[in-house]
Design a protein around this motif. Structure first.
Motif, PDB file in Angstrom:
ATOM      1  N   GLY A  51      -1.671  10.163   1.974  1.00 48.41           N
ATOM      2  CA  GLY A  51      -1.719  11.466   2.813  1.00 48.41           C
ATOM      3  C   GLY A  51      -3.403  11.469   3.204  1.00 48.41           C
ATOM      4  O   GLY A  51      -3.771  12.603   3.622  1.00 48.41           O
ATOM      5  N   GLY A  52      -4.328  10.845   2.897  1.00 46.83           N
ATOM      6  CA  GLY A  52      -5.604  10.865   2.956  1.00 46.83           C
ATOM      7  C   GLY A  52      -6.026  10.436   4.647  1.00 46.83           C
ATOM      8  O   GLY A  52      -5.861   9.334   5.020  1.00 46.83           O
ATOM      9  N   LYS A  53      -6.557  11.475   5.419  1.00 50.45           N
ATOM     10  CA  LYS A  53      -7.031  11.049   6.452  1.00 50.45           C
ATOM     11  C   LYS A  53      -8.199  10.207   6.466  1.00 50.45           C
ATOM     12  O   LYS A  53      -8.383   9.726   7.516  1.00 50.45           O
ATOM     13  CB  LYS A  53      -7.469  12.669   6.960  1.00 50.45           C
ATOM     14  CG  LYS A  53      -6.275  13.419   7.560  1.00 50.45           C
ATOM     15  CD  LYS A  53      -6.726  14.841   8.323  1.00 50.45           C
ATOM     16  CE  LYS A  53      -5.439  15.556   8.467  1.00 50.45           C
ATOM     17  NZ  LYS A  53      -5.991  16.900   9.248  1.00 50.45           N
ATOM     18  N   ILE A  54      -9.112  10.449   5.719  1.00 53.12           N
ATOM     19  CA  ILE A  54     -10.395   9.313   5.534  1.00 53.12           C
ATOM     20  C   ILE A  54      -9.926   7.862   5.328  1.00 53.12           C
ATOM     21  O   ILE A  54     -10.546   7.163   6.025  1.00 53.12           O
ATOM     22  CB  ILE A  54     -11.276   9.867   4.463  1.00 53.12           C
ATOM     23  CG1 ILE A  54     -11.877  11.379   4.970  1.00 53.12           C
ATOM     24  CG2 ILE A  54     -12.642   9.035   4.215  1.00 53.12           C
ATOM     25  CD1 ILE A  54     -12.674  11.926   3.888  1.00 53.12           C
ATOM     26  N   LEU A  55      -8.835   7.945   4.470  1.00 54.29           N
ATOM     27  CA  LEU A  55      -8.461   6.623   4.240  1.00 54.29           C
ATOM     28  C   LEU A  55      -8.008   6.037   5.328  1.00 54.29           C
ATOM     29  O   LEU A  55      -8.020   4.888   5.734  1.00 54.29           O
ATOM     30  CB  LEU A  55      -7.472   6.622   3.126  1.00 54.29           C
ATOM     31  CG  LEU A  55      -6.784   5.268   2.580  1.00 54.29           C
ATOM     32  CD1 LEU A  55      -7.922   4.323   2.052  1.00 54.29           C
ATOM     33  CD2 LEU A  55      -5.649   5.505   1.313  1.00 54.29           C
ATOM     34  N   LEU A  56      -7.074   6.903   6.001  1.00 53.27           N
ATOM     35  CA  LEU A  56      -6.431   6.183   7.364  1.00 53.27           C
ATOM     36  C   LEU A  56      -7.576   5.980   8.398  1.00 53.27           C
ATOM     37  O   LEU A  56      -7.418   5.117   8.995  1.00 53.27           O
ATOM     38  CB  LEU A  56      -5.463   7.404   7.610  1.00 53.27           C
ATOM     39  CG  LEU A  56      -4.827   6.984   9.318  1.00 53.27           C
ATOM     40  CD1 LEU A  56      -4.152   5.867   9.152  1.00 53.27           C
ATOM     41  CD2 LEU A  56      -3.926   8.263   9.627  1.00 53.27           C
ATOM     42  N   PHE A  57      -8.512   6.748   8.486  1.00 54.05           N
ATOM     43  CA  PHE A  57      -9.824   6.386   9.488  1.00 54.05           C
ATOM     44  C   PHE A  57     -10.144   5.079   8.979  1.00 54.05           C
ATOM     45  O   PHE A  57     -10.387   4.317   9.779  1.00 54.05           O
ATOM     46  CB  PHE A  57     -10.722   7.704   9.292  1.00 54.05           C
ATOM     47  CG  PHE A  57     -11.887   7.103  10.442  1.00 54.05           C
ATOM     48  CD1 PHE A  57     -11.701   7.301  11.591  1.00 54.05           C
ATOM     49  CD2 PHE A  57     -12.993   6.818   9.817  1.00 54.05           C
ATOM     50  CE1 PHE A  57     -12.956   6.978  12.455  1.00 54.05           C
ATOM     51  CE2 PHE A  57     -14.054   6.746  10.480  1.00 54.05           C
ATOM     52  CZ  PHE A  57     -14.054   6.564  11.862  1.00 54.05           C
ATOM     53  N   LEU A  58     -10.636   4.974   7.879  1.00 48.77           N
ATOM     54  CA  LEU A  58     -11.283   3.601   7.578  1.00 48.77           C
ATOM     55  C   LEU A  58     -10.112   2.675   7.356  1.00 48.77           C
ATOM     56  O   LEU A  58     -10.802   1.480   7.956  1.00 48.77           O
ATOM     57  CB  LEU A  58     -11.646   3.711   5.840  1.00 48.77           C
ATOM     58  CG  LEU A  58     -12.800   4.797   5.527  1.00 48.77           C
ATOM     59  CD1 LEU A  58     -13.074   4.808   4.179  1.00 48.77           C
ATOM     60  CD2 LEU A  58     -13.934   4.470   6.369  1.00 48.77           C
ATOM     61  N   ALA A  59      -8.833   2.763   7.262  1.00 44.84           N
ATOM     62  CA  ALA A  59      -8.007   1.478   7.648  1.00 44.84           C
ATOM     63  C   ALA A  59      -7.915   1.286   9.164  1.00 44.84           C
ATOM     64  O   ALA A  59      -7.848   0.000   9.286  1.00 44.84           O
ATOM     65  CB  ALA A  59      -6.809   2.184   7.171  1.00 44.84           C
ATOM     66  N   LEU A  60      -7.990   2.131   9.841  1.00 46.77           N
ATOM     67  CA  LEU A  60      -7.658   1.827  11.528  1.00 46.77           C
ATOM     68  C   LEU A  60      -9.150   1.173  11.784  1.00 46.77           C
ATOM     69  O   LEU A  60      -8.961   0.228  12.600  1.00 46.77           O
ATOM     70  CB  LEU A  60      -7.492   3.264  12.055  1.00 46.77           C
ATOM     71  CG  LEU A  60      -6.075   3.747  11.883  1.00 46.77           C
ATOM     72  CD1 LEU A  60      -5.942   5.126  12.729  1.00 46.77           C
ATOM     73  CD2 LEU A  60      -5.028   2.748  12.184  1.00 46.77           C
TER      74      LEU A  60
ATOM     75  N   GLY B  20       0.722  -1.295  -0.083  1.00 48.63           N
ATOM     76  CA  GLY B  20      -0.027   0.024  -0.092  1.00 48.63           C
ATOM     77  C   GLY B  20       0.891   1.236   0.157  1.00 48.63           C
ATOM     78  O   GLY B  20       0.444   2.329  -0.694  1.00 48.63           O
ATOM     79  N   GLY B  21       1.842   1.338   0.798  1.00 52.17           N
ATOM     80  CA  GLY B  21       2.693   2.441   0.921  1.00 52.17           C
ATOM     81  C   GLY B  21       3.543   2.819  -0.430  1.00 52.17           C
ATOM     82  O   GLY B  21       3.771   3.919  -0.832  1.00 52.17           O
ATOM     83  N   LEU B  22       4.023   1.499  -1.074  1.00 52.00           N
ATOM     84  CA  LEU B  22       4.693   1.960  -2.278  1.00 52.00           C
ATOM     85  C   LEU B  22       4.066   1.952  -3.404  1.00 52.00           C
ATOM     86  O   LEU B  22       4.592   2.491  -4.618  1.00 52.00           O
ATOM     87  CB  LEU B  22       5.945   0.755  -2.337  1.00 52.00           C
ATOM     88  CG  LEU B  22       7.028   0.679  -1.181  1.00 52.00           C
ATOM     89  CD1 LEU B  22       7.961  -0.410  -1.392  1.00 52.00           C
ATOM     90  CD2 LEU B  22       7.885   2.019  -1.134  1.00 52.00           C
ATOM     91  N   LEU B  23       2.995   1.192  -3.652  1.00 51.21           N
ATOM     92  CA  LEU B  23       2.283   0.963  -4.957  1.00 51.21           C
ATOM     93  C   LEU B  23       0.933   2.011  -4.705  1.00 51.21           C
ATOM     94  O   LEU B  23       0.085   1.904  -5.980  1.00 51.21           O
ATOM     95  CB  LEU B  23       1.978  -0.179  -5.167  1.00 51.21           C
ATOM     96  CG  LEU B  23       3.087  -1.299  -5.290  1.00 51.21           C
ATOM     97  CD1 LEU B  23       2.749  -2.818  -5.483  1.00 51.21           C
ATOM     98  CD2 LEU B  23       4.007  -0.932  -6.259  1.00 51.21           C
TER      99      LEU B  23
ATOM    100  N   ALA C  77      -4.658  -0.342   3.287  1.00 51.41           N
ATOM    101  CA  ALA C  77      -4.994   1.105   3.183  1.00 51.41           C
ATOM    102  C   ALA C  77      -4.106   1.807   4.305  1.00 51.41           C
ATOM    103  O   ALA C  77      -3.885   2.933   4.175  1.00 51.41           O
ATOM    104  CB  ALA C  77      -6.600   1.398   3.632  1.00 51.41           C
ATOM    105  N   VAL C  78      -3.444   0.847   5.198  1.00 52.70           N
ATOM    106  CA  VAL C  78      -2.854   1.544   6.202  1.00 52.70           C
ATOM    107  C   VAL C  78      -1.508   2.263   5.557  1.00 52.70           C
ATOM    108  O   VAL C  78      -1.187   3.294   5.699  1.00 52.70           O
ATOM    109  CB  VAL C  78      -2.376   0.645   7.517  1.00 52.70           C
ATOM    110  CG1 VAL C  78      -1.215   1.103   8.368  1.00 52.70           C
ATOM    111  CG2 VAL C  78      -3.298   0.176   8.139  1.00 52.70           C
ATOM    112  N   GLY C  79      -0.922   1.521   4.924  1.00 49.70           N
ATOM    113  CA  GLY C  79       0.306   1.633   4.153  1.00 49.70           C
ATOM    114  C   GLY C  79       0.074   3.038   3.266  1.00 49.70           C
ATOM    115  O   GLY C  79       0.827   3.846   2.904  1.00 49.70           O
ATOM    116  N   ALA C  80      -1.354   2.721   2.310  1.00 49.20           N
ATOM    117  CA  ALA C  80      -1.613   3.645   1.481  1.00 49.20           C
ATOM    118  C   ALA C  80      -1.807   5.070   1.990  1.00 49.20           C
ATOM    119  O   ALA C  80      -1.530   5.923   1.274  1.00 49.20           O
ATOM    120  CB  ALA C  80      -2.772   3.012   0.458  1.00 49.20           C
ATOM    121  N   SER C  81      -2.258   5.070   3.266  1.00 43.10           N
ATOM    122  CA  SER C  81      -2.571   6.373   3.901  1.00 43.10           C
ATOM    123  C   SER C  81      -1.029   7.078   3.918  1.00 43.10           C
ATOM    124  O   SER C  81      -1.439   8.341   3.950  1.00 43.10           O
ATOM    125  CB  SER C  81      -3.368   6.083   5.093  1.00 43.10           C
ATOM    126  OG  SER C  81      -2.300   5.472   5.942  1.00 43.10           O
TER     127      SER C  81
END
Length: 218
Positions: A184-193, A71-74, A176-180
C-alpha cells in the motif's frame, strides 16, 4: 496453433489472472491472502519460482504476470529475489540448451509458432553489441532472446553480464507493481509505474533498432 491465436490466448490468460486476483482480494481481503501465503511457508516462493522458471524455459504465459504475483504475494524484497533468481537460472539454462543442442531442441521447447522469433533474434548478431543485447534482454521477449543469442554462438562471458544487468534494471519495477498492492505504498507505486514507463521506452527503442526484422513482443 497460429501466432494470432497464441497471442490472443496469452492476453486472455493475463486477463483471467487479473480478474482472479481482484476476485480473491475482494472476497477474502488482502490480509487473509497474506495469511494463507504465510501458512504455506517456503512453498509459496518455491511455487512462484517454478512458475516463473518454467514460463521462461518453455514460453507459454507472459512471465510478467508471475513477477507481479510475486510482488503482491511475497512483498517487494522477497518477490524480487525469487523473480531475479528464477530469471538468472532459467535464461542461463535456455542459453546453454540452445548453444549445446541447437535448433532441434529449442524448437521442441518453444514450439514451432515461436521458433521464427528465435531464428530472427539469432540473426541479429546481438553478441557484437553488449548494450543492444542488454536492451533486448530487458524487453518482454527476453526468453526468446536467451535462446537466440545461444544459437548465435555468443560467448558466455558476454551474455552473462548482459543478463545480470538486464535483470537488475527490468525486474524491480514490475515486482514493485504487485508489491504496491500488498504494502500500500504510494511512493513504491509511483516508482513502479515510472520504471514500467522507462521499460516501455526501451522496448520501443529496441523495436526501432531491430527493424526491418519484425519481432512481436509477447
Amino acid at each position: 496453433m497460429s501466432k494470432r491465436t497464441g497471442k490472443i490466448f496469452q492476453w486472455v490468460a493475463i486477463a483471467l489472472l487479473v480478474v482472479l486476483a481482484v476476485v480473491l482480494i475482494n472476497r477474502y481481503g488482502m490480509a487473509t491472502l497474506q495469511a494463507q501465503v504465510e501458512r504455506m511457508g517456503v512453498w509459496a516462493p518455491i511455487g512462484l519460482f517454478a512458475l516463473r522458471f518454467s514460463s521462461v524455459v518453455i514460453p507459454a504465459l507472459p512471465g510478467t504476470a508471475y513477477s507481479i504475483a510475486a510482488g503482491g504475494l511475497l512483498g517487494f524484497q522477497q518477490g524480487l529475489v525469487v523473480v531475479c533468481l528464477s530469471d538468472l537460472l532459467s535464461c542461463s539454462l535456455s542459453f546453454w540448451l540452445s548453444r549445446r543442442y541447437g535448433r532441434s531442441l529449442v524448437g521442441r521447447l518453444v514450439g514451432k509458432q515461436f521458433m521464427d522469433r528465435v531464428d530472427r533474434l539469432s540473426q541479429r548478431h546481438l553478441e557484437r553489441n553488449f548494450f543492444l543485447m542488454t536492451a533486448f534482454l530487458m524487453t518482454g521477449f527476453f526468453d526468446f532472446v536467451a535462446y537466440g543469442v545461444g544459437l548465435a554462438k555468443a560467448p558466455w562471458r558476454k551474455f552473462f553480464p548482459a543478463l545480470i544487468l538486464s535483470i537488475a534494471i527490468s525486474n524491480p519495477p514490475i515486482v514493485a507493481v504487485g508489491a504496491s498492492v500488498l504494502e500500500g505504498g504510494k511512493i513504491l507505486l509511483f516508482l513502479a509505474l515510472f520504471g514500467v514507463f522507462v521499460l516501455s521506452l526501451i522496448a520501443g527503442w529496441v523495436r526501432r533498432k531491430e527493424q526491418p526484422v519484425e519481432i512481436e513482443q509477447r
